[in-house]
Design a protein around this motif. Structure first.
Motif, PDB file in Angstrom:
ATOM      1  N   ASP A 123       0.826  -1.216   0.000  1.00  0.00           N
ATOM      2  CA  ASP A 123       0.000   0.000   0.000  1.00  0.00           C
ATOM      3  C   ASP A 123       0.857   1.261   0.000  1.00  0.00           C
ATOM      4  O   ASP A 123       0.582   2.217  -0.725  1.00  0.00           O
ATOM      5  CB  ASP A 123      -0.893   0.049   1.256  1.00  0.00           C
ATOM      6  CG  ASP A 123      -2.029  -0.945   1.152  1.00  0.00           C
ATOM      7  OD1 ASP A 123      -2.301  -1.415   0.024  1.00  0.00           O
ATOM      8  OD2 ASP A 123      -2.632  -1.261   2.194  1.00  0.00           O
ATOM      9  N   VAL A 124       1.868   1.254   0.867  1.00  0.00           N
ATOM     10  CA  VAL A 124       2.721   2.434   1.004  1.00  0.00           C
ATOM     11  C   VAL A 124       3.384   2.758  -0.342  1.00  0.00           C
ATOM     12  O   VAL A 124       3.439   3.912  -0.763  1.00  0.00           O
ATOM     13  CB  VAL A 124       3.789   2.212   2.107  1.00  0.00           C
ATOM     14  CG1 VAL A 124       4.832   3.323   2.086  1.00  0.00           C
ATOM     15  CG2 VAL A 124       3.127   2.131   3.479  1.00  0.00           C
ATOM     16  N   HIS A 161       0.638   3.927  -3.018  1.00  0.00           N
ATOM     17  CA  HIS A 161       0.018   5.249  -2.809  1.00  0.00           C
ATOM     18  C   HIS A 161       0.999   6.279  -2.267  1.00  0.00           C
ATOM     19  O   HIS A 161       0.561   7.388  -1.941  1.00  0.00           O
ATOM     20  CB  HIS A 161      -1.173   5.102  -1.850  1.00  0.00           C
ATOM     21  CG  HIS A 161      -2.123   4.025  -2.272  1.00  0.00           C
ATOM     22  ND1 HIS A 161      -2.822   4.076  -3.452  1.00  0.00           N
ATOM     23  CD2 HIS A 161      -2.455   2.836  -1.688  1.00  0.00           C
ATOM     24  CE1 HIS A 161      -3.560   2.976  -3.574  1.00  0.00           C
ATOM     25  NE2 HIS A 161      -3.351   2.199  -2.519  1.00  0.00           N
ATOM     26  N   ARG A 162       2.283   5.918  -2.161  1.00  0.00           N
ATOM     27  CA  ARG A 162       3.295   6.839  -1.609  1.00  0.00           C
ATOM     28  C   ARG A 162       2.771   7.488  -0.324  1.00  0.00           C
ATOM     29  O   ARG A 162       2.878   8.701  -0.137  1.00  0.00           O
ATOM     30  CB  ARG A 162       3.644   7.963  -2.575  1.00  0.00           C
ATOM     31  CG  ARG A 162       3.842   7.548  -3.988  1.00  0.00           C
ATOM     32  CD  ARG A 162       5.242   7.093  -4.315  1.00  0.00           C
ATOM     33  NE  ARG A 162       5.509   7.380  -5.706  1.00  0.00           N
ATOM     34  CZ  ARG A 162       4.884   6.752  -6.730  1.00  0.00           C
ATOM     35  NH1 ARG A 162       3.998   5.804  -6.481  1.00  0.00           N
ATOM     36  NH2 ARG A 162       5.173   7.070  -7.960  1.00  0.00           N
ATOM     37  N   ASP A 163       2.180   6.652   0.535  1.00  0.00           N
ATOM     38  CA  ASP A 163       1.497   7.162   1.728  1.00  0.00           C
ATOM     39  C   ASP A 163       2.439   7.083   2.928  1.00  0.00           C
ATOM     40  O   ASP A 163       2.606   6.025   3.536  1.00  0.00           O
ATOM     41  CB  ASP A 163       0.230   6.337   1.960  1.00  0.00           C
ATOM     42  CG  ASP A 163      -0.543   6.817   3.171  1.00  0.00           C
ATOM     43  OD1 ASP A 163      -0.036   7.700   3.894  1.00  0.00           O
ATOM     44  OD2 ASP A 163      -1.650   6.308   3.398  1.00  0.00           O
ATOM     45  N   SER A 191       2.145   8.361   5.866  1.00  0.00           N
ATOM     46  CA  SER A 191       1.512   8.155   7.175  1.00  0.00           C
ATOM     47  C   SER A 191       1.249   6.669   7.433  1.00  0.00           C
ATOM     48  O   SER A 191       1.327   6.196   8.566  1.00  0.00           O
ATOM     49  CB  SER A 191       0.209   8.956   7.272  1.00  0.00           C
ATOM     50  OG  SER A 191      -0.745   8.414   6.391  1.00  0.00           O
TER      51      SER A 191
END
Lengths: 217, 217
Positions: B137-138, B141-143, B145
């Protein structure tokens, strides 16, 4: 410009060779700590790893600056990319020496490795140290031929690891669970040091000859 | 030129997310093979690793071509260099799943993990799979948090590993040396999968925010 590039590249490889030398020293010292139950030596290995980590940062910044300022292509680019991978693997060899030192420290004043398997463990450590020293030479001299026999030495490491399993799984293993678990993990750490040595040497061969060594395919 | 660069970079990250997805699948399947003593599933994990390896080659060639043709600098260059490190770590997660599968295969028709420690082992596997899914996921989505709480999950992994040691080193461990050695190595493999997950997530955070996460310093 090209001459400057090659000077900087030589500097990068000098640092990598220095790192490999530090890793070799750590592996040797960790083994001393382990086989002599010497907590001071173990502490040296653990705190000394910081030097390898710092040198890793230096190499990464130099490689980054080379890529940024010189924008190398083709073979030159492959060499810099290979150096970035090698630096991560050599740092990892240092980390694995720290793992060995931590097992040594955990068991002081006892010695983690029972006397009956110390010769095998000692030989594993010698093989790992020899391989790391060879890697240092291979990097320093870009000597592809010296890399070739690393694979043969690595075969001995695999055999030694099987020997430790045979010793532990004999019905008359008298040293209990803790010593067996320590030995299994120590064997894993030395084996991984050897794996990284082969991998780094293969990258040098690739850089020098432009061809993947057969064993790495 | 810049737009093309960012399109190609997105492609690179899509491939990395796909690789993380494959690694997550391998970790899950290897655990199934382990806890059910299923040799066919173990073989799938072992042969399926080739797919991750091939994708690694694709990502490396794409990164290489990006560096070569676009000669990125500054932040853009850091992203490509980070991708090269991430691809090596994700491939390694796949290798570690193969190690788990090989222990499963070695013990068939027995199950390598004694019943009393299966809940702990199962939880380790769940933590490792969750972390790997989070990494996917990270990356996708370059997330930044979403990466932050990976460190908290990793703390649970450390605790679980200590639990396995406590279980093995109790005086009434009735399962013998082989099961203890298997468990020690399995714990090490799951722990390393978790380490790589944290490391890859930290690199994404660095790429997105330009700052090293505190935990990685």
């Amino acid at each position: 410009m090209r001459e400057l590039f090659h000077e900087q590249l030589d500097g990068l490889f000098d640092d990598l060779a220095t790192m490999a030398g530090l890793a070799r020293h750590s592996v040797g010292q960790a083994t001393t700590a382990l086989l002599e139950g010497d907590v001071a030596v173990a502490e040296d290995v653990i705190s000394g790893d910081r030097e390898i980590d710092l040198l890793r940062e230096v190499v990464e910044e130099k490689a980054f600056s080379l890529l940024s300022l010189q924008a190398p292509v083709a073979g030159d680019l492959r060499v810099v990319v290979a150096a970035l991978r090698m630096v991560a693997e050599i740092e990892r060899m240092g980390d694995l020496a720290v793992h060995v030192a931590k097992i040594a420290r955990l068991r002081v004043p006892e010695i983690a490795v029972p006397e009956s398997v110390r010769p095998t463990l000692k030989r594993m450590a010698t093989v790992a140290t020899t391989m790391t020293a060879r890697v240092q030479d291979v990097i320093a001299h870009r000597d592809a031929s010296a890399a070739a026999d690393l694979v043969l030495i690595d075969d001995e490491m695999d055999q030694l690891r099987r020997d430790t399993f045979s010793a532990m799984l004999q019905e008359d293993w008298p040293h209990g669970i803790e010593a067996a678990v320590d030995l299994a993990l120590l064997g894993r750490y030395y084996e991984r040091i050897a794996d990284h040595a082969v991998s780094v040497a293969n990258r040098v061969v690739f850089v020098v000859t432009g061809e993947q060594p057969v064993s790495a395919r």
